[in-house]
Design a protein around this motif. Structure first.
Motif, PDB file in Angstrom:
ATOM      1  N   MET A   1       0.821  -1.215   0.000  1.00 35.05           N
ATOM      2  CA  MET A   1       0.000   0.000   0.000  1.00 35.05           C
ATOM      3  C   MET A   1       0.855   1.265   0.000  1.00 35.05           C
ATOM      4  O   MET A   1       0.451   2.310   0.501  1.00 35.05           O
ATOM      5  N   PHE A   2       2.016   1.178  -0.597  1.00 35.53           N
ATOM      6  CA  PHE A   2       2.898   2.343  -0.697  1.00 35.53           C
ATOM      7  C   PHE A   2       2.878   2.978  -2.090  1.00 35.53           C
ATOM      8  O   PHE A   2       3.646   3.908  -2.329  1.00 35.53           O
ATOM      9  N   TRP A   3       2.053   2.481  -3.017  1.00 36.64           N
ATOM     10  CA  TRP A   3       2.108   2.984  -4.391  1.00 36.64           C
ATOM     11  C   TRP A   3       0.804   3.674  -4.769  1.00 36.64           C
ATOM     12  O   TRP A   3      -0.289   3.135  -4.568  1.00 36.64           O
ATOM     13  N   ASP A   4       0.943   4.877  -5.336  1.00 39.20           N
ATOM     14  CA  ASP A   4      -0.177   5.698  -5.796  1.00 39.20           C
ATOM     15  C   ASP A   4      -0.336   5.479  -7.298  1.00 39.20           C
ATOM     16  O   ASP A   4       0.457   5.985  -8.099  1.00 39.20           O
ATOM     17  N   PHE A   5      -1.360   4.728  -7.686  1.00 36.14           N
ATOM     18  CA  PHE A   5      -1.548   4.414  -9.102  1.00 36.14           C
ATOM     19  C   PHE A   5      -2.049   5.619  -9.897  1.00 36.14           C
ATOM     20  O   PHE A   5      -1.770   5.735 -11.086  1.00 36.14           O
ATOM     21  N   LYS A   6      -2.780   6.501  -9.252  1.00 37.22           N
ATOM     22  CA  LYS A   6      -3.307   7.662  -9.973  1.00 37.22           C
ATOM     23  C   LYS A   6      -2.185   8.612 -10.369  1.00 37.22           C
ATOM     24  O   LYS A   6      -2.186   9.166 -11.471  1.00 37.22           O
ATOM     25  N   ASN A   7      -1.181   8.774  -9.499  1.00 36.93           N
ATOM     26  CA  ASN A   7      -0.077   9.698  -9.760  1.00 36.93           C
ATOM     27  C   ASN A   7       1.226   9.001 -10.145  1.00 36.93           C
ATOM     28  O   ASN A   7       2.235   9.658 -10.392  1.00 36.93           O
ATOM     29  N   ASN A   8       1.192   7.667 -10.165  1.00 34.52           N
ATOM     30  CA  ASN A   8       2.352   6.862 -10.582  1.00 34.52           C
ATOM     31  C   ASN A   8       3.609   7.193  -9.778  1.00 34.52           C
ATOM     32  O   ASN A   8       4.676   7.459 -10.321  1.00 34.52           O
ATOM     33  N   ARG A   9       3.459   7.144  -8.464  1.00 37.09           N
ATOM     34  CA  ARG A   9       4.588   7.436  -7.577  1.00 37.09           C
ATOM     35  C   ARG A   9       4.289   6.856  -6.194  1.00 37.09           C
ATOM     36  O   ARG A   9       3.192   6.328  -5.946  1.00 37.09           O
ATOM     37  N   VAL A  10       5.269   6.963  -5.302  1.00 36.17           N
ATOM     38  CA  VAL A  10       5.042   6.538  -3.923  1.00 36.17           C
ATOM     39  C   VAL A  10       3.857   7.310  -3.346  1.00 36.17           C
ATOM     40  O   VAL A  10       3.683   8.500  -3.617  1.00 36.17           O
ATOM     41  N   ALA A  11       3.024   6.626  -2.571  1.00 40.76           N
ATOM     42  CA  ALA A  11       1.786   7.217  -2.046  1.00 40.76           C
ATOM     43  C   ALA A  11       2.095   8.189  -0.907  1.00 40.76           C
ATOM     44  O   ALA A  11       1.979   7.848   0.282  1.00 40.76           O
ATOM     45  N   ASP A  12       2.466   9.412  -1.288  1.00 41.30           N
ATOM     46  CA  ASP A  12       2.861  10.412  -0.294  1.00 41.30           C
ATOM     47  C   ASP A  12       1.744  10.699   0.708  1.00 41.30           C
ATOM     48  O   ASP A  12       2.005  10.944   1.894  1.00 41.30           O
ATOM     49  N   PHE A  13       0.496  10.667   0.243  1.00 42.15           N
ATOM     50  CA  PHE A  13      -0.612  11.023   1.138  1.00 42.15           C
ATOM     51  C   PHE A  13      -0.753  10.002   2.273  1.00 42.15           C
ATOM     52  O   PHE A  13      -1.071  10.371   3.412  1.00 42.15           O
ATOM     53  N   LEU A  14      -0.490   8.739   1.995  1.00 40.93           N
ATOM     54  CA  LEU A  14      -0.551   7.725   3.046  1.00 40.93           C
ATOM     55  C   LEU A  14       0.693   7.799   3.934  1.00 40.93           C
ATOM     56  O   LEU A  14       0.613   7.646   5.154  1.00 40.93           O
ATOM     57  N   MET A  15       1.853   8.048   3.309  1.00 34.40           N
ATOM     58  CA  MET A  15       3.083   8.224   4.081  1.00 34.40           C
ATOM     59  C   MET A  15       2.928   9.377   5.065  1.00 34.40           C
ATOM     60  O   MET A  15       3.303   9.279   6.241  1.00 34.40           O
ATOM     61  N   ASP A  16       2.364  10.484   4.589  1.00 36.31           N
ATOM     62  CA  ASP A  16       2.168  11.658   5.447  1.00 36.31           C
ATOM     63  C   ASP A  16       1.165  11.358   6.568  1.00 36.31           C
ATOM     64  O   ASP A  16       1.360  11.781   7.718  1.00 36.31           O
ATOM     65  N   TYR A  17       0.097  10.646   6.230  1.00 39.84           N
ATOM     66  CA  TYR A  17      -0.920  10.317   7.230  1.00 39.84           C
ATOM     67  C   TYR A  17      -0.310   9.515   8.375  1.00 39.84           C
ATOM     68  O   TYR A  17      -0.565   9.791   9.554  1.00 39.84           O
ATOM     69  N   TYR A  18       0.511   8.528   8.026  1.00 39.93           N
ATOM     70  CA  TYR A  18       1.128   7.688   9.057  1.00 39.93           C
ATOM     71  C   TYR A  18       2.371   8.331   9.674  1.00 39.93           C
ATOM     72  O   TYR A  18       2.888   7.836  10.685  1.00 39.93           O
TER      73      TYR A  18
END
Length: 492
Positions: A183-200
């Motif tokens: 759950m570290f990958w953002d498919f919509k933006n094709n990059r590491v899922a910064d929004f989840l990283m920031d949340y945690y």
């Protein structure tokens, strides 16, 4: 030329040596010979010592080299398959900080559910294609809150396959497919899922360098070469989680192609050619082995807990004592399609994600004491398992995956002619059975990554097809009626 494949499972570590020219496995071995220990310090926990994976890999490597007599100089590449969703934490000296939290550990469920609710279901599903759930990111959040002294020392987080690659090479890296399963990958933006990283509250430096699935991901270093008997400098050119790798092993790469397994639990893994998700999050979606920015290839994973475990329960408690599975299949074949009105819901092995995480248990419907015998119950159990597959396949078809052909290894429930014929009959799909396994698939994946094979078709041209099961047109309506009755029992 030879290719070496490893499959890092939770029960054992298997190694296989494949002749690159013939495509045949020349030697394989697994360790330990009894099921590997899973530590459960508290209910719902499941941990393993990554050092034990390495120790068993060492034994398996030495065994296949000794048995085959192959010179390590002739091994041209290494591929790695591994148990998905685990979490390994290492410090700056590449030392493991705590036991690995493995795939079946459930301690982080509440962390993922809270993230799902706080960030919003639409946001999570449209970017991650899944709920954060009990995946690797949520497990790391548990460590951050409950073991802060460990968290502070973490240099990199890894999946089990990343750890093995690090031990082989000293290089720490990962893949998009691996990041997506955590759950570290953002498919919509094709990059590491910064929004989840920031949340945690995770620092981006915890994420390892990203390499392509089929590419050089490090080379065997001097220490590993000496310990394992391999040649220093041998490249590691492929890694993938066990379910994407199982699909690769069956040459499942393109939209509409399906791979399936049916052991204690069952898996249907379909390839989707477009970014999509189930709005009820009843299936999981990850980057497939050949997913790339310019080529969408997503693996949609349906897992059914109550599969072969129901069949084995029926063997122990319903079938005549001492009967074999083959004899049991023959007895079941005496009953008609639809088991003369009996329907069995096979969900007695815990909550089912496909049923929105409900735990409804196993139930038997429609028994007539004057009509039904053991053969009807045995058949109804196998049909119930198949119908649960069909129910999940319907979800996958709603996501845009046309299910026309199912690839499977000839093992476990797929050894049953009744099971195979029912699956073909109720889905309308052709079933193709092959002789392969995960470690052999990982070896061939390494062959693609190192350039020995130009593509998957060349890598799997020698894949042995054992049997083809076509749907019987004459039985189509009988299967449809039996499934409709089963489904009515499920939704009532």
């Amino acid at each position: 030329m030879y290719l070496l494949g490893y499959d890092i499972g939770s029960s054992s570590v298997k190694a296989s040596l494949v002749n690159a020219e013939s495509g045949k496995c020349v030697s394989s071995a697994f360790f330990p010979k009894t099921e590997a220990e899973i530590m459960a310090v508290k209910p719902g926990w499941a941990e393993q010592d990554p050092g034990n994976w390495w120790g068993n890999l060492k034994l398996a490597t030495q065994a296949i080299l000794a048995e085959s007599g192959v010179d390590a100089e002739d091994i041209k590449a290494i591929g790695i398959s591994y148990q998905m969703h685990g979490l390994v934490c290492v410090d700056k000296n590449q030392q493991v900080l705590r036991p690995a939290i493995i795939w079946c550990d459930s301690r982080a469920v509440s962390y993922g559910q809270k993230a799902f609710e706080t960030l919003g279901e639409e946001t999570c599903l449209s970017h991650l294609l899944n709920s954060p759930g009990n995946f690797t990111a949520s497990k790391l959040a548990w460590i951050k809150e409950n073991e802060p002294s460990v968290y502070e020392k973490i240099h990199k987080i890894m999946l089990p396959g990343d750890y093995i690659a690090m031990k082989l090479s000293g290089t720490i890296c990962t893949t998009v497919s691996g990041l997506s399963e955590g759950m570290f990958w953002d498919f919509k933006n094709n990059r590491v899922a910064d929004f989840l990283m920031d949340y945690y509250g995770f620092d981006s430096s915890l994420i390892a360098d990203i390499k392509s699935t089929f590419s050089e991901q490090g080379r065997v270093n001097a220490a590993a070469a000496a310990e394992l008997g391999l040649k220093e400098g041998t490249p590691i050119t492929y890694r993938a989680g066990d379910q994407p790798n199982n699909a690769l092993s069956l040459n499942v790469f393109n939209p509409g192609e399906i791979a399936s397994t049916a052991g204690t639990s069952g898996v249907v893994y379909g390839v989707n050619g477009e970014v999509n998700y189930d709005p009820k999050s009843r299936v999981n979606t990850f980057a497939h082995v050949n997913h790339a920015a310019g080529q969408t290839r997503l693996g949609v994973l349906l897992c059914i807990n109550g599969t072969g475990i129901l069949n084995s329960w029926v063997k122990r408690t319903v079938a005549p004592e001492g009967i074999s599975y083959n004899d049991m299949n023959q007895l079941a074949a005496q009953a008609p399609i639809g088991s003369a009105g009996i329907s069995i819901l096979p969900f007695g092995n815990g909550a089912e994600r496909m049923l929105e995480n409900k735990e409804i248990g196993c139930s038997i419907h429609g028994i007539n004491f004057n009509q039904h015998g053991k053969q009807h119950i045995i058949r109804a159990a196998q049909e119930g398992i198949v119908f649960s597959f069909k129910y999940g396949i319907d979800i996958m078809e709603q996501m845009g995956i046309p299910v026309q052909k199912i690839h499977a290894g000839k093992a476990n429930m797929f050894l049953s002619p009744l099971f195979r014929e029912t699956l073909a009959g109720v889905t309308g799909a052709v079933i193709e059975l092959y002789d392969t396994d995960g470690s052999v698939g990982a070896a061939k994946g390494a062959g693609i990554g190192v350039g020995i094979y130009k593509d998957n078709n060349e890598a799997f041209v020698t894949l042995e097809k054992l049997e083809v099961i076509e749907p019987k047109v004459a039985d189509r309506q009988a299967y449809a009626d039996a499934y409709a009755r089963w489904k009515h029992c499920l939704i009532c």
